[in-house]
Design a protein around this motif. Sequence first.
Motif, PDB file in Angstrom:
ATOM      1  N   SER A 160      -3.610   7.744  -9.351  1.00  0.00           N
ATOM      2  CA  SER A 160      -3.884   9.025  -9.930  1.00  0.00           C
ATOM      3  C   SER A 160      -2.894   9.493 -10.982  1.00  0.00           C
ATOM      4  N   GLU A 163       1.628  12.456   0.180  1.00  0.00           N
ATOM      5  CA  GLU A 163       0.714  12.090   1.269  1.00  0.00           C
ATOM      6  C   GLU A 163      -0.380  11.521   0.582  1.00  0.00           C
ATOM      7  N   ARG A 164      -1.113  12.395  -0.237  1.00  0.00           N
ATOM      8  CA  ARG A 164      -2.312  12.200  -1.134  1.00  0.00           C
ATOM      9  C   ARG A 164      -2.288  11.056  -1.906  1.00  0.00           C
ATOM     10  N   TYR A 218      -0.010   8.506  -1.600  1.00  0.00           N
ATOM     11  CA  TYR A 218       0.201   7.064  -0.663  1.00  0.00           C
ATOM     12  C   TYR A 218      -1.484   6.924  -0.410  1.00  0.00           C
ATOM     13  N   ARG A 219      -2.215   7.718   0.026  1.00  0.00           N
ATOM     14  CA  ARG A 219      -3.336   7.342   0.666  1.00  0.00           C
ATOM     15  C   ARG A 219      -4.477   6.699  -0.532  1.00  0.00           C
ATOM     16  N   GLN A 220      -4.179   7.464  -1.975  1.00  0.00           N
ATOM     17  CA  GLN A 220      -4.793   6.787  -2.894  1.00  0.00           C
ATOM     18  C   GLN A 220      -4.282   5.544  -3.459  1.00  0.00           C
ATOM     19  N   HIS A 221      -3.100   5.276  -3.235  1.00  0.00           N
ATOM     20  CA  HIS A 221      -2.656   3.797  -3.523  1.00  0.00           C
ATOM     21  C   HIS A 221      -3.198   2.922  -2.548  1.00  0.00           C
ATOM     22  N   LEU A 222      -3.323   3.358  -0.986  1.00  0.00           N
ATOM     23  CA  LEU A 222      -3.676   2.373  -0.191  1.00  0.00           C
ATOM     24  C   LEU A 222      -5.254   1.906  -0.610  1.00  0.00           C
ATOM     25  N   SER A 223      -6.043   2.971  -1.069  1.00  0.00           N
ATOM     26  CA  SER A 223      -7.399   2.758  -1.469  1.00  0.00           C
ATOM     27  C   SER A 223      -7.582   2.159  -2.798  1.00  0.00           C
ATOM     28  N   THR A 231       0.344  10.675  -9.672  1.00  0.00           N
ATOM     29  CA  THR A 231       1.519   9.680  -9.236  1.00  0.00           C
ATOM     30  C   THR A 231       2.763   9.772 -10.103  1.00  0.00           C
ATOM     31  N   GLU A 290       2.564  17.055   1.037  1.00  0.00           N
ATOM     32  CA  GLU A 290       1.267  17.084   0.921  1.00  0.00           C
ATOM     33  C   GLU A 290       0.741  16.021  -0.669  1.00  0.00           C
ATOM     34  N   ASP A 291       1.102  16.441  -1.601  1.00  0.00           N
ATOM     35  CA  ASP A 291       0.840  15.711  -2.662  1.00  0.00           C
ATOM     36  C   ASP A 291       1.219  14.115  -2.504  1.00  0.00           C
TER      37      ASP A 291
END
Length: 269
Positions: A34, A22-23, A25-30, A37, A19-20
Amino acid sequence: MASHPLMFDSVWRDQQKYEDAERVYRQHLSGVKSTTTQSAQDNKPASGSSLKNEIAQARQHIQNFLSSGSSASGSDEQVMKRVETLEKENKELKKVVDDMRALVQRLEGRVSSLEKGTGTAAPASTNKPTPAATANGDDDDDDDDIDLFGSDEEEDAEAARIREERLAEYAKKKAGKKAIIAKSSLLLDVKPWDDETDMKVLEQEVRKITCDGLIWGASKFIPVGYGIKKLQINCVIEDDKVSTDFLEEEITAIEEYVQSMDVAAFNKI
């Protein structure tokens, strides 16, 4: 090969890590960085190493399971071999028991025949193969033909020969031996009725008594008193043919001359 259940246990234990990741990865896309990371990157080697260890453990569990299955199969084969061996031994023991039972039956037959004195041979075993079975090549009961105690016919012939020899010897001895005849010597007193009885006629009547085994001997007249005399006569008898009772009955039957008869002496010869 089917997947072992242990292969998926690590996925559920590391759910938080996934889950961490995935989170991040989503922040990297946006475009947002963090602080987690770096920590995720720092923990990546450890996570990969842990996964490899768990996979290795799962493989080890599978190998252990397969090896235990093969050993169980080997144990089953040993059990089957043992069962077959026991069955074979059971058949052999059964055959031995049947042979012993047949032998006991033959012995009982021989003992009963000896007790009765018939001299007949013991009855044959009922397990002896029939002619039809022999013609078909059934040789399983060959052991029943073995006579462990010799031939009964030979023993009977030998016993009969010995018995005949003994009977012949006994008959020969008996024929050569003179038979012993038991005899007795008697002295009889025959009394008349009175002094007028003719004693010579009385003696003649007594000597007329004859039978097989009776021989009259010497005689004389002995005074009794008052002019009366008695006849004293000797005789020899064969004990098996003549008795004193017979002589008394025959002599006292001469009622005209004889009053009584007594045995004065009795001697075995």
